[in-house]
Scaffold this active site. Structure first.
Site, PDB file in Angstrom:
ATOM      1  N   SER A 169      68.707  44.170  44.622  1.00  0.00           N
ATOM      2  CA  SER A 169      68.697  44.137  43.159  1.00  0.00           C
ATOM      3  C   SER A 169      68.207  45.409  42.499  1.00  0.00           C
ATOM      4  O   SER A 169      68.517  45.656  41.341  1.00  0.00           O
ATOM      5  CB  SER A 169      67.837  42.971  42.689  1.00  0.00           C
ATOM      6  OG  SER A 169      66.533  43.077  43.212  1.00  0.00           O
ATOM      7  N   HIS A 197      72.982  38.653  43.506  1.00  0.00           N
ATOM      8  CA  HIS A 197      73.730  39.632  42.699  1.00  0.00           C
ATOM      9  C   HIS A 197      75.176  39.769  43.167  1.00  0.00           C
ATOM     10  O   HIS A 197      75.851  40.720  42.797  1.00  0.00           O
ATOM     11  CB  HIS A 197      73.016  40.984  42.723  1.00  0.00           C
ATOM     12  CG  HIS A 197      71.677  40.906  42.075  1.00  0.00           C
ATOM     13  ND1 HIS A 197      71.487  41.084  40.717  1.00  0.00           N
ATOM     14  CD2 HIS A 197      70.452  40.598  42.586  1.00  0.00           C
ATOM     15  CE1 HIS A 197      70.211  40.914  40.429  1.00  0.00           C
ATOM     16  NE2 HIS A 197      69.560  40.619  41.541  1.00  0.00           N
ATOM     17  N   LYS A 229      72.700  34.783  37.103  1.00  0.00           N
ATOM     18  CA  LYS A 229      73.144  36.172  36.929  1.00  0.00           C
ATOM     19  C   LYS A 229      74.619  36.159  36.510  1.00  0.00           C
ATOM     20  O   LYS A 229      74.896  35.854  35.366  1.00  0.00           O
ATOM     21  CB  LYS A 229      72.816  36.959  38.189  1.00  0.00           C
ATOM     22  CG  LYS A 229      71.286  36.842  38.462  1.00  0.00           C
ATOM     23  CD  LYS A 229      70.737  37.832  39.393  1.00  0.00           C
ATOM     24  CE  LYS A 229      69.310  37.489  39.821  1.00  0.00           C
ATOM     25  NZ  LYS A 229      68.318  37.498  38.742  1.00  0.00           N
TER      26      LYS A 229
HETATM   27  C1  PLP Z   1      67.822  39.242  44.709  1.00  0.00           C
HETATM   28  C2  PLP Z   1      67.282  38.137  43.861  1.00  0.00           C
HETATM   29  N1  PLP Z   1      67.074  36.933  44.405  1.00  0.00           N
HETATM   30  C3  PLP Z   1      66.588  35.909  43.695  1.00  0.00           C
HETATM   31  C4  PLP Z   1      66.274  36.057  42.362  1.00  0.00           C
HETATM   32  C5  PLP Z   1      65.706  34.886  41.617  1.00  0.00           C
HETATM   33  O1  PLP Z   1      66.701  34.258  40.871  1.00  0.00           O
HETATM   34  P1  PLP Z   1      66.324  33.438  39.561  1.00  0.00           P
HETATM   35  O2  PLP Z   1      66.168  34.454  38.477  1.00  0.00           O
HETATM   36  O3  PLP Z   1      67.492  32.543  39.362  1.00  0.00           O
HETATM   37  O4  PLP Z   1      65.059  32.716  39.824  1.00  0.00           O
HETATM   38  C6  PLP Z   1      66.492  37.275  41.740  1.00  0.00           C
HETATM   39  C7  PLP Z   1      66.217  37.410  40.304  1.00  0.00           C
HETATM   40  O5  PLP Z   1      65.460  38.092  39.801  1.00  0.00           O
HETATM   41  C8  PLP Z   1      66.995  38.355  42.515  1.00  0.00           C
HETATM   42  O6  PLP Z   1      67.174  39.550  41.962  1.00  0.00           O
END
Ligand code: PLP
Length: 385
Positions: A169, A197, A229
């Site tokens: 991310s 993502h 997302k």
């Molecule tokens: C790689 C990754 N996994 C998991 C999450 C967590 O997802 P959520 O925002 O739906 O809790 C994020 C979000 O920030 C992320 O970037």
């Protein structure tokens, strides 16, 4: 570097209007290059309407945990759609993507098992590994040679798990998932991949980096993802063989002890999945914008990282003061991009995280590039590695 350094301080910035390619923040209209709503679905009228209808039918909140009275036919329909999209036997919906990662890893991995994890994994995977109580060996980012060595030395561990993001991310890099699955097959390991993502953005049908990759034993791959997302909603999912999903349902604390996903979010995600399948041109447009931005920034002399296909890129700036200054100056030119600093990235690896949306116009991408050109004096001397 401490929290008292001005360049390390954070404060909430209030959005007054919009969630699309343009937003109004603290009285200023900005082009939004900070969102994870890569396909522009969070404001799509069809998705908004689906959320409203779900709310009218099931209420604004789920009212209880999934195992009590929180899991509706809408959640079940969504789980089935996700399972079919990624090519898994079954799926389960969680209140957030963070909870999905925590739940998947902590429910599957036992204390006596061994985990191999990419050094740049998302915090939710890191916390899930910690919660499992198993020993976790971190390998250098995407270093599958090192992963192979670690696996070959661990053949006597009770069970082995490889845990990784698919799209990272803060870097826009993509994990070599095919190779990881091959290694898992060879060493009898299970791969847990966070597609946060990638869902909706990568894969022939938007099913993520792992879409169509699993040709061997299906229990070797666990897909985790988020609805928050590219699907423009909220919530998370785990998709895998039925037995794995059953384990999560009966044993994962982040799933059991939290109110189920709000029905309007489930309804919105379902509508988004339909659009993802029916409108592949959104993915195409997003990828065109990413390529246009990346090549434009590199032509200006910026050090840009991120792989083709990822919906985001990182412009490396080095120290936090430079990153914060760059974000502030871009904001003055009407461009919103976040400065990413420790603890999210290592000290000295601060950056701007730039994420276009399919709904930006070509002119808006050009505007962002023009704003970057105006701050070229902030490029680190000698570039960045
Ligand atoms: C790689 C990754 N996994 C998991 C999450 C967590 O997802 P959520 O925002 O739906 O809790 C994020 C979000 O920030 C992320 O970037």
């Amino acid at each position: 570097m401490t929290i008292n350094d001005v360049s390390m301080q954070r404060r909430l910035r209030l959005i007054e209007r919009g969630a699309g390619p343009t937003i109004r923040r603290e009285g200023k209209d900005l082009l939004n290059f900070a969102s994870n709503d890569y396909l522009g679905l969070a404001t799509d009228p069809r998705v908004v309407e689906a959320a409203a209808q779900a709310g009218a039918r099931f209420g604004t909140g789920a009212t209880a945990s999934s195992l009590v009275v929180g899991y509706t036919t809408l959640h079940e329909a969504l789980a089935e759609r996700i399972a079919s999209l990624v090519g898994a036997e079954a799926a389960i919906i969680t209140p957030t993507g963070f909870a999905a990662n925590m739940a998947a890893v902590s429910a599957l991995v036992m204390r006596e098992d061994l985990i191999f994890a990419d050094a740049l994994n998302h915090a939710s995977l890191v916390d899930g590994c910690q919660m499992s109580g198993a020993r976790t060996r971190y390998y250098r980012h995407r270093d599958t040679d090192r992963l192979a060595t670690l696996l070959s030395r661990a053949d006597r561990a009770r069970r082995r798990f490889i845990v990784s993001d698919s799209v990272f991310s803060m870097d826009g890099t993509i994990a070599p998932v095919q190779r990881m699955i091959e290694l898992a097959d060879r060493h009898g390991a299970t791969v847990v991949i966070d597609e946060a993502h990638a869902t909706g953005v990568l894969g022939a049908n938007g099913g993520g980096v792992c879409e169509g990759l699993m040709t061997g034993e299906p229990s070797r791959l666990v897909h985790v993802g988020t609805l928050s997302k590219a699907l423009g909603s909220q919530g998370g999912f785990i998709a895998a063989v039925r037995e794995t999903i059953d384990r999560v349902v009966s044993g994962a604390r982040p799933f059991l002890y939290s109110t189920a996903l709000a029905p309007p979010a489930a309804g919105a995600a379902l509508a988004s999945l339909t659009i993802v399948q029916q409108e592949p041109q959104r993915r195409k447009r997003l990828h065109e914008h990413v390529t246009h931005l990346r090549t434009g920034l590199m032509d200006q002399g910026w050090t840009v990282i991120g792989d083709a296909g990822a919906p985001l890129m990182a412009v490396l700036l080095g120290d936090p003061a430079r990153a914060v200054d760059a974000a502030l100056r871009l904001e003055r030119s009407g461009i919103c991009v976040p400065a990413i600093r420790p603890p999210t990235v290592k000290p000295g690896a601060c950056r701007l995280r730039v994420s276009p949306m399919a709904t930006h116009t070509t002119e808006q991408i050009a505007q962002a590039l023009a704003a970057f050109a105006e701050i070229a004096d902030l490029q680190p001397p000698g570039g960045m590695q």
